[in-house]
Design a protein around this motif. Structure first.
Motif, short mmCIF file in Angstrom:
data_model
loop_
_atom_site.label_atom_id
_atom_site.label_comp_id
_atom_site.label_asym_id
_atom_site.label_seq_id
_atom_site.Cartn_x
_atom_site.Cartn_y
_atom_site.Cartn_z
N LEU A 109 0.80 -1.21 0.00
CA LEU A 109 0.00 0.00 0.00
C LEU A 109 0.84 1.27 0.00
O LEU A 109 0.62 2.18 -0.80
N LYS A 110 1.83 1.35 0.87
CA LYS A 110 2.65 2.57 0.94
C LYS A 110 3.35 2.85 -0.39
O LYS A 110 3.34 3.98 -0.88
N SER A 111 3.90 1.83 -0.98
CA SER A 111 4.60 2.00 -2.26
C SER A 111 3.67 2.51 -3.35
O SER A 111 4.01 3.44 -4.09
N TYR A 112 2.48 1.93 -3.44
CA TYR A 112 1.52 2.39 -4.45
C TYR A 112 1.02 3.80 -4.15
O TYR A 112 0.87 4.62 -5.06
N MET A 113 0.78 4.09 -2.88
CA MET A 113 0.33 5.45 -2.54
C MET A 113 1.41 6.47 -2.86
O MET A 113 1.11 7.57 -3.34
#
Length: 88
Positions: free
Chosen positions: A13-17
């Motif tokens: 999630l963090k990477s995509y955000m």
């Protein structure tokens, strides 16, 4: 625009955000049952909503189209900004 399955999104999630916010990437998140969603930067979403609002009203859309036509035909006026200190 990129496409990712929700399980991959969940695991990263963090990477995509970060990609969405830092690189202005729009992300389509796919789901098993076909009810996909889109992730985008908030400012891009707000711009999109404003455009929909402005163009959704027929009178406003006509005024914008008239202004664009005038611009394309060269009906513009160039004005200088007045220095405030000169008027005091």
């Amino acid at each position: 625009m990129d496409v990712v399955h929700y399980s991959s999104l969940r695991n990263n999630l963090k990477s995509y955000m970060d990609r969405v916010t830092d690189d202005y990437e729009t992300l389509i998140i796919t789901r098993e049952i076909g009810k996909n969603v889109v992730m985008m930067r908030l400012d891009e979403y707000n711009n999109l909503m404003e455009s929909i609002h402005l163009l959704g009203n027929s009178l406003n859309r006509a005024a914008l189209e008239k202004s664009l036509k005038q611009l394309e035909q060269g009906f513009t006026v160039k004005k200088s900004l007045i220095d405030i200190e000169d008027n005091q």
